[in-house]
Motif scaffolding. Sequence first.
Motif, PDB file in Angstrom:
ATOM      1  N   PHE A   1      15.693 -78.552  80.307  1.00 42.26           N
ATOM      2  CA  PHE A   1      15.532 -77.335  79.510  1.00 42.26           C
ATOM      3  C   PHE A   1      16.491 -76.255  80.014  1.00 42.26           C
ATOM      4  CE2 PHE A   1      11.216 -76.888  77.150  1.00 42.26           C
ATOM      5  CZ  PHE A   1      11.696 -77.736  76.163  1.00 42.26           C
ATOM      6  N   PRO A   2      17.789 -76.499  80.003  1.00 38.26           N
ATOM      7  CA  PRO A   2      18.710 -75.460  80.478  1.00 38.26           C
ATOM      8  C   PRO A   2      18.795 -74.308  79.486  1.00 38.26           C
ATOM      9  CG  PRO A   2      19.946 -77.237  79.478  1.00 38.26           C
ATOM     10  CD  PRO A   2      18.510 -77.692  79.504  1.00 38.26           C
ATOM     11  N   GLY A   3      19.160 -73.135  80.003  1.00 35.68           N
ATOM     12  CA  GLY A   3      19.539 -72.060  79.115  1.00 35.68           C
ATOM     13  C   GLY A   3      20.989 -72.281  78.690  1.00 35.68           C
ATOM     14  N   ASN A   4      21.333 -71.848  77.496  1.00 37.65           N
ATOM     15  CA  ASN A   4      22.667 -72.102  76.970  1.00 37.65           C
ATOM     16  C   ASN A   4      23.373 -70.810  76.612  1.00 37.65           C
ATOM     17  OD1 ASN A   4      22.806 -75.203  76.619  1.00 37.65           O
ATOM     18  ND2 ASN A   4      20.834 -74.674  75.730  1.00 37.65           N
ATOM     19  N   LEU A   5      24.567 -70.644  77.154  1.00 34.64           N
ATOM     20  CA  LEU A   5      25.415 -69.507  76.841  1.00 34.64           C
ATOM     21  C   LEU A   5      26.688 -69.995  76.152  1.00 34.64           C
ATOM     22  CD1 LEU A   5      25.322 -67.464  80.184  1.00 34.64           C
ATOM     23  CD2 LEU A   5      24.098 -66.927  78.070  1.00 34.64           C
TER      24      LEU A   5
ATOM     25  N   GLY B   1      21.448 -65.561  93.059  1.00 34.29           N
ATOM     26  CA  GLY B   1      20.204 -66.247  93.385  1.00 34.29           C
ATOM     27  C   GLY B   1      20.268 -67.736  93.132  1.00 34.29           C
ATOM     28  N   PRO B   2      19.242 -68.298  92.491  1.00 37.77           N
ATOM     29  CA  PRO B   2      19.146 -69.754  92.335  1.00 37.77           C
ATOM     30  C   PRO B   2      19.851 -70.296  91.093  1.00 37.77           C
ATOM     31  CG  PRO B   2      17.165 -68.742  91.499  1.00 37.77           C
ATOM     32  CD  PRO B   2      18.024 -67.606  92.015  1.00 37.77           C
ATOM     33  N   LEU B   3      20.504 -69.450  90.327  1.00 34.71           N
ATOM     34  CA  LEU B   3      21.100 -69.901  89.072  1.00 34.71           C
ATOM     35  C   LEU B   3      22.189 -70.940  89.327  1.00 34.71           C
ATOM     36  CD1 LEU B   3      21.477 -66.513  87.136  1.00 34.71           C
ATOM     37  CD2 LEU B   3      19.512 -68.068  87.234  1.00 34.71           C
ATOM     38  N   GLN B   4      22.138 -72.030  88.573  1.00 39.57           N
ATOM     39  CA  GLN B   4      23.110 -73.117  88.673  1.00 39.57           C
ATOM     40  C   GLN B   4      23.816 -73.258  87.331  1.00 39.57           C
ATOM     41  OE1 GLN B   4      20.515 -76.367  89.683  1.00 39.57           O
ATOM     42  NE2 GLN B   4      20.222 -75.685  91.789  1.00 39.57           N
TER      43      GLN B   4
ATOM     44  N   VAL C   1      28.168 -73.027  78.293  1.00 39.61           N
ATOM     45  CA  VAL C   1      27.747 -73.080  79.691  1.00 39.61           C
ATOM     46  C   VAL C   1      26.245 -73.330  79.718  1.00 39.61           C
ATOM     47  CG1 VAL C   1      27.524 -71.842  81.862  1.00 39.61           C
ATOM     48  CG2 VAL C   1      29.549 -71.504  80.466  1.00 39.61           C
ATOM     49  N   GLU C   2      25.820 -74.290  80.515  1.00 39.60           N
ATOM     50  CA  GLU C   2      24.393 -74.529  80.718  1.00 39.60           C
ATOM     51  C   GLU C   2      23.946 -73.842  82.005  1.00 39.60           C
ATOM     52  OE1 GLU C   2      23.779 -78.736  80.679  1.00 39.60           O
ATOM     53  OE2 GLU C   2      23.672 -78.815  78.483  1.00 39.60           O
ATOM     54  N   VAL C   3      22.784 -73.205  81.949  1.00 36.08           N
ATOM     55  CA  VAL C   3      22.232 -72.481  83.097  1.00 36.08           C
ATOM     56  C   VAL C   3      20.905 -73.120  83.468  1.00 36.08           C
ATOM     57  CG1 VAL C   3      21.513 -70.243  83.996  1.00 36.08           C
ATOM     58  CG2 VAL C   3      23.323 -70.361  82.256  1.00 36.08           C
ATOM     59  N   ARG C   4      20.793 -73.572  84.724  1.00 42.37           N
ATOM     60  CA  ARG C   4      19.576 -74.216  85.200  1.00 42.37           C
ATOM     61  C   ARG C   4      19.092 -73.523  86.477  1.00 42.37           C
ATOM     62  NH1 ARG C   4      22.305 -78.638  82.878  1.00 42.37           N
ATOM     63  NH2 ARG C   4      20.947 -80.052  81.679  1.00 42.37           N
ATOM     64  N   VAL C   5      17.808 -73.752  86.785  1.00 40.90           N
ATOM     65  CA  VAL C   5      17.248 -73.318  88.066  1.00 40.90           C
ATOM     66  C   VAL C   5      16.374 -74.437  88.598  1.00 40.90           C
ATOM     67  CG1 VAL C   5      17.297 -70.840  87.564  1.00 40.90           C
ATOM     68  CG2 VAL C   5      15.288 -72.191  86.920  1.00 40.90           C
ATOM     69  N   PRO C   6      16.224 -74.545  89.923  1.00 42.92           N
ATOM     70  CA  PRO C   6      15.316 -75.547  90.489  1.00 42.92           C
ATOM     71  C   PRO C   6      13.885 -75.319  90.023  1.00 42.92           C
ATOM     72  CG  PRO C   6      16.784 -74.661  92.173  1.00 42.92           C
ATOM     73  CD  PRO C   6      16.976 -73.809  90.963  1.00 42.92           C
ATOM     74  N   ARG C   7      13.113 -76.401  90.020  1.00 42.49           N
ATOM     75  CA  ARG C   7      11.736 -76.334  89.542  1.00 42.49           C
ATOM     76  C   ARG C   7      10.901 -75.306  90.312  1.00 42.49           C
ATOM     77  NH1 ARG C   7       8.610 -79.898  86.707  1.00 42.49           N
ATOM     78  NH2 ARG C   7      10.241 -81.479  86.814  1.00 42.49           N
ATOM     79  N   ASP C   8      11.160 -75.157  91.614  1.00 40.31           N
ATOM     80  CA  ASP C   8      10.328 -74.278  92.431  1.00 40.31           C
ATOM     81  C   ASP C   8      10.821 -72.834  92.464  1.00 40.31           C
ATOM     82  OD1 ASP C   8      12.630 -74.665  93.865  1.00 40.31           O
ATOM     83  OD2 ASP C   8      11.650 -75.315  95.718  1.00 40.31           O
TER      84      ASP C   8
END
Length: 283
Positions: A49-53, A75-78, A101-108
């Motif tokens: 479920f990445p965010g999409n830009l 921060g944790p943004l990947q 661009v896909e933006v993901r973060v770790p589950r925790d």
Amino acid sequence: MRIPRQTVVAAGTVLAAALLGSSSMPKATSDVAVSVAPERLNVVGLPCFPGNLTLTMTNTGSEDRYADLTLEPTGPLQLSRTLFSSWLPAVDPDQPVSAPVEVRVPRDTAPGSYQIGVEVDQTRVTVPVTVDPLPPKGAGDNLALGEQATASSTHGNFTLCGGVDGDNDPEHWDTLTGWNDGTRAAFPDTYDVALAAPATINRVELYTLDSVKYPAHLNGLRDWDVQARVAGTWQTVAQVRGNTLGHVTTTFAPVQADAVRILCLDGNDHTYSRIVELEVYGS
């Protein structure tokens, strides 16, 4: 010929004055216009479920040029990329050039506010990013939603996560969602989803291709096994043969599993395995 010292000093004074005076002059602005859509982004810590830009650069100057757009997350943004480079022609009307661009973060990742800096030629745009809490997954919830998917192969026009993105509308299959294997007329194919934690499951909902343009009896998945990974071993818990429907529900005796696999054995056109959405439910 020897130049008089006073002439050298005078020239240096003029140069220094020019340099000092330049600091009060307006700085040159970039001839590259930058935009980011959406202007604000919300993400959750689910791997599929990445965010999409969408990044866009437009040359508003009079000369063709090459431009580098850099991205700096906090921060944790990947990010799926931190650099977008492109040749930008100077044409009328202006010709925008875009990249995803896909933006993901770790589950925790803790819910909170972060940002992405986007810069070209010292022109900077800031994109606020909000990390939302993970959606709850309890009794009656789709345990596969947004979780990590893997496959034996994926066709270049599709994304690996397309089968667990929450969109089960087959009309969106060839443009927005869904999964298609990448090996024409070669079976079997596999499509797996890893669950967030071991869970007791007893039902799988599978949506295969079934649209006005591509009906299930011609293009959908025909034969497959439903498998569950139990204590590290894949076990077949249900079988479907000769299917001509777009949506098939399979139920089976409850098992404790940490992943689910669709073992695709044949399609109705005998060419590709096609899944619009895979859903997994517990008892």
